[in-house]
Design a protein around this motif. Structure first.
Motif, short mmCIF file in Angstrom:
data_model
loop_
_atom_site.label_atom_id
_atom_site.label_comp_id
_atom_site.label_asym_id
_atom_site.label_seq_id
_atom_site.Cartn_x
_atom_site.Cartn_y
_atom_site.Cartn_z
N LEU A 32 0.84 -1.20 0.00
CA LEU A 32 0.00 0.00 0.00
C LEU A 32 0.87 1.25 0.00
N ALA A 33 1.95 1.24 0.76
CA ALA A 33 2.86 2.39 0.78
C ALA A 33 3.36 2.70 -0.62
N GLU A 34 3.69 1.67 -1.38
CA GLU A 34 4.18 1.90 -2.75
C GLU A 34 3.08 2.44 -3.65
N LEU A 35 1.84 1.95 -3.50
CA LEU A 35 0.74 2.51 -4.29
C LEU A 35 0.59 4.00 -4.00
N VAL A 36 0.69 4.37 -2.74
CA VAL A 36 0.56 5.77 -2.34
C VAL A 36 1.66 6.62 -2.96
N SER A 63 0.34 -6.08 -7.89
CA SER A 63 0.00 -6.67 -9.19
C SER A 63 0.19 -5.69 -10.33
N GLU A 64 0.52 -6.25 -11.48
CA GLU A 64 0.65 -5.42 -12.69
C GLU A 64 -0.67 -4.73 -13.00
N ARG A 65 -1.77 -5.39 -12.71
CA ARG A 65 -3.08 -4.79 -12.97
C ARG A 65 -3.26 -3.53 -12.13
N GLN A 66 -2.89 -3.59 -10.85
CA GLN A 66 -3.00 -2.40 -10.02
C GLN A 66 -2.07 -1.30 -10.52
N LEU A 67 -0.86 -1.66 -10.88
CA LEU A 67 0.08 -0.66 -11.38
C LEU A 67 -0.40 -0.04 -12.69
#
Length: 158
Positions: A32-36, A63-67
Protein backbone atom coordinates in the motif's frame (compact mmCIF):
# COMPACT_ATOMS: atom_id res chain seq x y z
CA UNK A 1 21.27 18.92 -18.67
CA UNK A 2 23.74 19.83 -15.99
CA UNK A 3 25.05 17.00 -13.83
CA UNK A 4 23.98 17.45 -10.23
CA UNK A 5 26.08 15.48 -7.80
CA UNK A 6 24.47 16.81 -4.63
CA UNK A 7 20.69 16.89 -4.42
CA UNK A 8 20.43 18.20 -0.89
CA UNK A 9 22.50 19.05 2.11
CA UNK A 10 23.31 15.65 3.68
CA UNK A 11 21.48 16.53 6.91
CA UNK A 12 18.33 17.50 5.01
CA UNK A 13 18.50 14.42 2.79
CA UNK A 14 19.02 12.23 5.84
CA UNK A 15 16.04 13.75 7.60
CA UNK A 16 13.84 13.26 4.53
CA UNK A 17 15.00 9.64 4.19
CA UNK A 18 14.31 9.01 7.87
CA UNK A 19 10.78 10.43 7.54
CA UNK A 20 10.11 8.20 4.52
CA UNK A 21 11.40 5.11 6.32
CA UNK A 22 9.50 5.71 9.57
CA UNK A 23 6.27 6.56 7.76
CA UNK A 24 6.43 3.41 5.61
CA UNK A 25 7.21 1.21 8.60
CA UNK A 26 4.45 2.76 10.70
CA UNK A 27 1.90 2.29 7.95
CA UNK A 28 2.64 -1.42 8.19
CA UNK A 29 1.73 -2.31 4.61
CA UNK A 30 4.64 -1.99 2.17
CA UNK A 31 2.52 -2.72 -0.92
CA UNK A 32 0.00 0.00 0.00
CA UNK A 33 2.86 2.39 0.78
CA UNK A 34 4.18 1.90 -2.75
CA UNK A 35 0.74 2.51 -4.29
CA UNK A 36 0.56 5.77 -2.34
CA UNK A 37 4.01 7.00 -3.36
CA UNK A 38 3.46 6.01 -6.98
CA UNK A 39 0.13 7.86 -7.14
CA UNK A 40 1.64 11.02 -5.66
CA UNK A 41 4.57 10.73 -8.07
CA UNK A 42 2.14 10.42 -10.99
CA UNK A 43 0.35 13.59 -9.91
CA UNK A 44 3.68 15.41 -9.51
CA UNK A 45 5.12 14.09 -12.79
CA UNK A 46 8.24 12.75 -11.08
CA UNK A 47 9.77 10.27 -13.51
CA UNK A 48 12.66 9.36 -11.20
CA UNK A 49 10.35 8.45 -8.31
CA UNK A 50 7.95 6.60 -10.61
CA UNK A 51 10.77 4.53 -12.04
CA UNK A 52 12.12 3.72 -8.58
CA UNK A 53 8.83 3.00 -6.81
CA UNK A 54 7.36 0.91 -9.63
CA UNK A 55 10.38 -1.39 -9.27
CA UNK A 56 9.95 -1.50 -5.49
CA UNK A 57 6.20 -2.15 -5.79
CA UNK A 58 6.84 -5.15 -8.02
CA UNK A 59 9.27 -6.52 -5.44
CA UNK A 60 6.53 -6.23 -2.81
CA UNK A 61 4.11 -8.14 -5.03
CA UNK A 62 1.85 -5.31 -6.18
CA UNK A 63 0.00 -6.67 -9.19
CA UNK A 64 0.65 -5.42 -12.69
CA UNK A 65 -3.08 -4.79 -12.97
CA UNK A 66 -3.00 -2.40 -10.02
CA UNK A 67 0.08 -0.66 -11.38
CA UNK A 68 -1.48 -0.38 -14.83
CA UNK A 69 -4.75 1.10 -13.50
CA UNK A 70 -3.43 3.23 -10.65
CA UNK A 71 -3.82 6.50 -12.58
CA UNK A 72 -7.52 5.64 -13.01
CA UNK A 73 -8.10 4.02 -9.61
CA UNK A 74 -11.45 5.76 -9.09
CA UNK A 75 -12.91 4.02 -12.15
CA UNK A 76 -11.19 0.69 -11.43
CA UNK A 77 -13.47 -0.23 -8.54
CA UNK A 78 -12.80 -3.97 -8.62
CA UNK A 79 -9.01 -3.53 -8.67
CA UNK A 80 -8.52 -1.63 -5.40
CA UNK A 81 -10.17 -2.48 -2.09
CA UNK A 82 -11.87 0.12 0.11
CA UNK A 83 -8.79 0.65 2.29
CA UNK A 84 -6.57 1.22 -0.75
CA UNK A 85 -9.16 3.55 -2.26
CA UNK A 86 -9.33 5.58 0.97
CA UNK A 87 -5.52 5.88 1.03
CA UNK A 88 -5.40 6.89 -2.63
CA UNK A 89 -8.11 9.52 -2.19
CA UNK A 90 -6.22 10.98 0.77
CA UNK A 91 -2.99 10.90 -1.26
CA UNK A 92 -4.59 12.93 -4.03
CA UNK A 93 -6.19 15.40 -1.63
CA UNK A 94 -2.97 16.03 0.32
CA UNK A 95 -0.84 16.16 -2.84
CA UNK A 96 -3.05 18.57 -4.77
CA UNK A 97 -4.62 20.57 -1.89
CA UNK A 98 -7.11 22.37 -4.09
CA UNK A 99 -10.44 20.58 -3.89
CA UNK A 100 -11.70 20.88 -0.34
CA UNK A 101 -13.21 23.49 1.88
CA UNK A 102 -12.71 24.10 5.54
CA UNK A 103 -15.82 24.45 7.64
CA UNK A 104 -13.80 26.42 10.18
CA UNK A 105 -12.69 29.07 7.73
CA UNK A 106 -15.53 28.87 5.24
CA UNK A 107 -13.06 29.46 2.42
CA UNK A 108 -12.73 27.36 -0.72
CA UNK A 109 -9.71 25.40 -1.81
CA UNK A 110 -6.53 24.47 -0.06
CA UNK A 111 -7.96 21.86 2.29
CA UNK A 112 -8.43 18.11 2.36
CA UNK A 113 -12.18 17.51 1.99
CA UNK A 114 -13.78 16.35 5.23
CA UNK A 115 -15.30 13.28 3.59
CA UNK A 116 -11.91 12.16 2.26
CA UNK A 117 -10.27 12.51 5.67
CA UNK A 118 -13.18 10.86 7.49
CA UNK A 119 -13.19 7.93 5.07
CA UNK A 120 -9.46 7.41 5.59
CA UNK A 121 -9.99 7.58 9.36
CA UNK A 122 -12.49 4.70 9.05
CA UNK A 123 -9.83 2.47 7.50
CA UNK A 124 -6.74 3.49 9.49
CA UNK A 125 -6.34 3.86 13.22
CA UNK A 126 -4.94 7.14 14.49
CA UNK A 127 -1.29 6.00 14.39
CA UNK A 128 -1.49 4.47 10.91
CA UNK A 129 -3.35 7.52 9.59
CA UNK A 130 -0.57 9.74 10.93
CA UNK A 131 2.01 7.52 9.22
CA UNK A 132 0.01 7.57 5.99
CA UNK A 133 -0.07 11.38 6.00
CA UNK A 134 3.63 11.43 6.87
CA UNK A 135 4.34 9.18 3.89
CA UNK A 136 2.32 11.41 1.56
CA UNK A 137 4.21 14.46 2.81
CA UNK A 138 7.55 12.66 2.43
CA UNK A 139 6.98 11.57 -1.17
CA UNK A 140 5.73 15.02 -2.12
CA UNK A 141 8.98 16.44 -0.73
CA UNK A 142 11.04 13.91 -2.70
CA UNK A 143 9.05 14.58 -5.87
CA UNK A 144 9.73 18.28 -5.58
CA UNK A 145 13.44 17.72 -5.04
CA UNK A 146 13.79 15.33 -7.96
CA UNK A 147 11.63 17.37 -10.35
CA UNK A 148 13.18 20.63 -9.19
CA UNK A 149 16.67 19.28 -9.73
CA UNK A 150 15.63 17.69 -13.05
CA UNK A 151 16.82 14.23 -12.04
CA UNK A 152 15.94 11.79 -14.85
CA UNK A 153 14.69 8.24 -14.31
CA UNK A 154 17.12 5.36 -14.33
CA UNK A 155 19.40 6.24 -11.44
CA UNK A 156 17.80 3.88 -8.92
CA UNK A 157 19.31 0.46 -8.40
CA UNK A 158 17.76 -1.91 -5.82
Amino acid sequence: MTTRTRLLDPAVGGAMSALSKVAKQGLGDPALAELVVIRASQLNHCAFCLDMHLAIARRYGVSERQLDLLAAWEEAEDVFDERERAALALTEAVTVLTGGTSQASGSGGGFVPDEVYENAAKHFDEARLAHLIGLIVAINNWNRVMVGRRIPPGGYTP
